[in-house]
Design an enzyme around this catalytic site. Sequence first.
Site, PDB file in Angstrom:
ATOM      1  N   ASP A  52       0.840  -1.203   0.000  1.00 23.62           N
ATOM      2  CA  ASP A  52       0.000   0.000   0.000  1.00 23.62           C
ATOM      3  C   ASP A  52       0.875   1.254   0.000  1.00 23.62           C
ATOM      4  OD1 ASP A  52       0.867  -0.169   2.598  1.00 23.62           O
ATOM      5  OD2 ASP A  52      -1.115  -0.093   3.524  1.00 23.62           O
ATOM      6  N   SER A  53       2.204   1.065  -0.041  1.00 24.60           N
ATOM      7  CA  SER A  53       3.117   2.188  -0.281  1.00 24.60           C
ATOM      8  C   SER A  53       2.849   2.777  -1.674  1.00 24.60           C
ATOM      9  CB  SER A  53       4.580   1.736  -0.170  1.00 24.60           C
ATOM     10  OG  SER A  53       4.805   0.559  -0.921  1.00 24.60           O
ATOM     11  N   ASP A  91      -1.062  -6.088  -0.215  1.00 25.50           N
ATOM     12  CA  ASP A  91      -1.490  -5.460   1.037  1.00 25.50           C
ATOM     13  C   ASP A  91      -3.001  -5.278   1.082  1.00 25.50           C
ATOM     14  OD1 ASP A  91       0.408  -4.870   3.006  1.00 25.50           O
ATOM     15  OD2 ASP A  91       1.202  -3.168   1.875  1.00 25.50           O
ATOM     16  N   LYS A 121      -1.291  -9.342   2.801  1.00 23.74           N
ATOM     17  CA  LYS A 121      -0.553  -8.903   3.991  1.00 23.74           C
ATOM     18  C   LYS A 121      -1.444  -7.974   4.805  1.00 23.74           C
ATOM     19  CE  LYS A 121       3.138  -5.921   3.832  1.00 23.74           C
ATOM     20  NZ  LYS A 121       2.635  -4.760   4.635  1.00 23.74           N
ATOM     21  N   GLU A 123      -1.511  -5.508   8.527  1.00 23.41           N
ATOM     22  CA  GLU A 123      -0.737  -4.883   9.604  1.00 23.41           C
ATOM     23  C   GLU A 123      -1.448  -5.065  10.945  1.00 23.41           C
ATOM     24  OE1 GLU A 123       0.033  -0.745   8.748  1.00 23.41           O
ATOM     25  OE2 GLU A 123       0.969  -1.200   6.821  1.00 23.41           O
ATOM     26  N   GLU A 190       9.053  -4.180  10.705  1.00 26.47           N
ATOM     27  CA  GLU A 190       9.478  -2.882  10.174  1.00 26.47           C
ATOM     28  C   GLU A 190      10.016  -1.984  11.278  1.00 26.47           C
ATOM     29  OE1 GLU A 190       6.802  -1.040   7.400  1.00 26.47           O
ATOM     30  OE2 GLU A 190       7.902   0.853   7.416  1.00 26.47           O
TER      31      GLU A 190
HETATM   32  O1  KIV Z   1       3.562  -1.095   1.626  1.00 24.73           O
HETATM   33  C1  KIV Z   1       4.743  -1.478   1.655  1.00 24.73           C
HETATM   34  O2  KIV Z   1       5.524  -1.218   0.736  1.00 24.73           O
HETATM   35  C2  KIV Z   1       5.183  -2.233   2.807  1.00 24.73           C
HETATM   36  C3  KIV Z   1       6.643  -2.524   2.930  1.00 24.73           C
HETATM   37  C4  KIV Z   1       7.393  -1.312   3.283  1.00 24.73           C
HETATM   38  C5  KIV Z   1       6.916  -3.646   3.861  1.00 24.73           C
HETATM   39  O3  KIV Z   1       4.390  -2.600   3.621  1.00 24.73           O
END
Ligand code: KIV
Length: 272
Positions: A52-53, A91, A121, A123, A190
């Site tokens: 989600d980056s 994510d 993924k 969090e 992280e």
């Molecule tokens: O969204 C992302 O890119 C991440 C990584 C930094 C682990 O969660």
Amino acid sequence: MSVAKKNPRKVTTHTLQEMKMRKEKIAMLTAYDFSFAGIIDSASIDVILVGDSASNVIHGHETTLPITLNQMIDHASAVVRAVKRCLVVVDLPFGYYQGDGKTALKSAIRIMKESGGHAIKMEGGRFIVDYIARIVNAGIPVMGHLGLTPQSIYKFGTYSVRAQEEAEAEILIQDALSLEKAGCFAIVLEKIPAELAERVSKELHIPTIGIGAGPDCDGQVLVTHDMLGINKEFSPRFLRRYASLHDIMTEAIENYIKDVKSGNFPSTEESY
Ligand code: KIV
């Protein structure tokens, strides 16, 4: 001969488990589109994270919070179309799983069905562990994410290193054990002290993938745009830049503009 040519077998969650047992490090990078994903997969990466980056590096938001499930599905679909070998983890974005287990499962199913990704993924620790178990029980592999979890940035108030105090470190260890028990196949750690990441990696049977978590995790992940130097402003201590694409791209674009303005492009050979 490259690793991919010797071993064209697809990477699965079981492959990652075997790699941990063999003490072979896992390499993960982010991708959000077809072109980048194709290059990264061909270079023999083990895992692509459709992170989600994308909210920051693709959509220009200050945080990861605004990106939607539909946007994540679009990014992930493009990545999956390019990938031949690596595992694709997607994510679950903020707001689509924190409320209750049923919503979390529905969001996870949408990602798997509509993007073709191989895993998701999420969090967080103890507060979402039941939702994770429900998703795993539905047959969807889940990667956990502890430490600095960017979807909680407004709770933390800062992007500084997490779990430096004993109490928070203890909670993180308990959370990691709960995620493993709930069925996670790996956990991202992280921005936590290297010593703590080493301890977690030793206590867990599943692999840990670190970002700013020192050398003793079972694998490492970086945001591709950061490690390629496309993004010049972001330079935390944990980031190693492997290229300076911002400068290379700027020079190429400036040369193109010059050639167009001067009439030097296209030449006779480049014309029909
Ligand atoms: O969204 C992302 O890119 C991440 C990584 C930094 C682990 O969660």
